[in-house]
Design an enzyme around this catalytic site. Structure first.
Site, PDB file in Angstrom:
ATOM      1  N   HIS A  18     -11.711  16.857  21.995  1.00  0.00           N
ATOM      2  CA  HIS A  18     -11.282  17.685  23.131  1.00  0.00           C
ATOM      3  C   HIS A  18     -11.958  19.059  23.064  1.00  0.00           C
ATOM      4  CE1 HIS A  18      -7.390  15.158  22.828  1.00  0.00           C
ATOM      5  NE2 HIS A  18      -7.976  14.780  23.939  1.00  0.00           N
ATOM      6  N   LYS A  42       5.623   8.373  29.853  1.00  0.00           N
ATOM      7  CA  LYS A  42       4.516   8.463  28.897  1.00  0.00           C
ATOM      8  C   LYS A  42       5.007   9.317  27.731  1.00  0.00           C
ATOM      9  CE  LYS A  42      -0.475   8.819  28.653  1.00  0.00           C
ATOM     10  NZ  LYS A  42      -1.719   9.226  29.273  1.00  0.00           N
ATOM     11  N   ARG A  96     -16.250   8.709  26.262  1.00  0.00           N
ATOM     12  CA  ARG A  96     -16.649   8.312  24.907  1.00  0.00           C
ATOM     13  C   ARG A  96     -17.463   7.034  24.906  1.00  0.00           C
ATOM     14  NH1 ARG A  96     -10.647   9.056  22.803  1.00  0.00           N
ATOM     15  NH2 ARG A  96     -10.458   8.507  24.993  1.00  0.00           N
ATOM     16  N   SER A 134      -7.035  10.608  19.911  1.00  0.00           N
ATOM     17  CA  SER A 134      -5.722  11.082  19.457  1.00  0.00           C
ATOM     18  C   SER A 134      -4.865   9.932  18.967  1.00  0.00           C
ATOM     19  CB  SER A 134      -4.986  11.787  20.602  1.00  0.00           C
ATOM     20  OG  SER A 134      -5.657  12.944  20.998  1.00  0.00           O
TER      21      SER A 134
HETATM   22  P1  ADP Z   1      -5.363  11.011  28.584  1.00  0.00           P
HETATM   23  O1  ADP Z   1      -3.978  10.514  28.326  1.00  0.00           O
HETATM   24  O2  ADP Z   1      -5.515  11.737  29.895  1.00  0.00           O
HETATM   25  O3  ADP Z   1      -6.483  10.005  28.339  1.00  0.00           O
HETATM   26  P2  ADP Z   1      -6.396  12.373  26.236  1.00  0.00           P
HETATM   27  O4  ADP Z   1      -5.854  13.628  25.624  1.00  0.00           O
HETATM   28  O5  ADP Z   1      -6.441  11.169  25.373  1.00  0.00           O
HETATM   29  O6  ADP Z   1      -5.505  12.177  27.512  1.00  0.00           O
HETATM   30  O7  ADP Z   1      -7.853  12.622  26.803  1.00  0.00           O
HETATM   31  C1  ADP Z   1      -8.108  13.587  27.779  1.00  0.00           C
HETATM   32  C2  ADP Z   1      -9.556  13.538  28.187  1.00  0.00           C
HETATM   33  O8  ADP Z   1     -10.381  13.859  27.073  1.00  0.00           O
HETATM   34  C3  ADP Z   1     -10.056  12.174  28.679  1.00  0.00           C
HETATM   35  O9  ADP Z   1     -11.024  12.393  29.695  1.00  0.00           O
HETATM   36  C4  ADP Z   1     -10.714  11.571  27.459  1.00  0.00           C
HETATM   37  O10 ADP Z   1     -11.715  10.639  27.806  1.00  0.00           O
HETATM   38  C5  ADP Z   1     -11.321  12.825  26.843  1.00  0.00           C
HETATM   39  N1  ADP Z   1     -11.520  12.670  25.403  1.00  0.00           N
HETATM   40  C6  ADP Z   1     -10.606  12.325  24.471  1.00  0.00           C
HETATM   41  N2  ADP Z   1     -11.160  12.266  23.248  1.00  0.00           N
HETATM   42  C7  ADP Z   1     -12.466  12.602  23.402  1.00  0.00           C
HETATM   43  C8  ADP Z   1     -13.600  12.714  22.510  1.00  0.00           C
HETATM   44  N3  ADP Z   1     -13.501  12.437  21.211  1.00  0.00           N
HETATM   45  N4  ADP Z   1     -14.790  13.072  23.036  1.00  0.00           N
HETATM   46  C9  ADP Z   1     -14.916  13.307  24.371  1.00  0.00           C
HETATM   47  N5  ADP Z   1     -13.904  13.215  25.263  1.00  0.00           N
HETATM   48  C10 ADP Z   1     -12.697  12.864  24.785  1.00  0.00           C
END
Ligand code: ADP
Length: 167
Positions: A18, A42, A96, A134
């Site tokens: 992030h 959620k 990703r 995450s």
């Molecule tokens: P959500 O529940 O909206 O998927 P996340 O916190 O898991 O929430 O992810 C938020 C955003 O960040 C999404 O667009 C996800 O693809 C992106 N994201 C999560 N991890 C990574 C990473 N390691 N590298 C790049 N983008 C990421």
């Protein structure tokens, strides 16, 4: 005119993946609003207030370095509505892999149909942080694994606390 970006996510917890997206998005906008999703149904492991405080702490150096104002808010509805409420013309999402691509592009297109005035900008994950999710960080932490490579120290502490049995 100042350009504002809205980066929505669960951030449960915030990872170096992030932070990579946030640092790179800061090069594209003048202001960045991080939206912590608190949708019914959620279930997050870490409380929303803690996720907000963590994001504020770990993004401070990026804000200081770039001069981009970074604020954190919660939202419980559509990302496009939250973006509009925060006067953002750009939604930021990270990609990703092909699974992210399929889902994110479809969602971006549906958001585009609902809100043609808001553009979704996808940033491809950087090689060093591309594997971080995450959900996997939480699984590894539950099993006592080392997560220091994946999330900042402040987030490690919050995660440890959230995983501690409450008795
Ligand atoms: P959500 O529940 O909206 O998927 P996340 O916190 O898991 O929430 O992810 C938020 C955003 O960040 C999404 O667009 C996800 O693809 C992106 N994201 C999560 N991890 C990574 C990473 N390691 N590298 C790049 N983008 C990421």
């Amino acid at each position: 005119m100042a350009r504002t970006g809205f980066y929505p996510g669960s951030f449960d917890p915030v990872t170096y993946g992030h932070l990579d997206i946030i640092a790179r998005a800061a090069r594209l906008v003048d202001k960045l609003v991080l939206g912590v999703g608190v949708h019914h149904g959620k279930q997050a492991l870490i409380q929303a207030e803690t996720r907000i405080a963590l994001l504020e702490q770990v993004t401070k150096p990026i804000s200081e370095h770039t001069g981009v104002k970074i604020t954190v808010t919660t939202f419980d509805g559509l990302a496009v509505d939250a973006a509009r409420k925060n006067h953002a013309g750009i939604i930021i999402r990270g990609l990703r892999d092909a699974t992210d691509f399929d889902y994110e592009v479809q969602m971006g297109q549906m958001n585009g149909a609902m809100a043609p005035d808001i553009e979704t900008v996808f940033l491809a994950a950087s090689p060093a942080t591309r594997m971080i999710a995450s959900s996997l960080v939480k699984q590894i932490a539950k099993m006592g694994g080392d997560i220091t490579l994946f999330i900042p120290r402040e987030a490690q502490e919050a995660l440890a606390k959230a995983l501690k049995p409450s008795h």
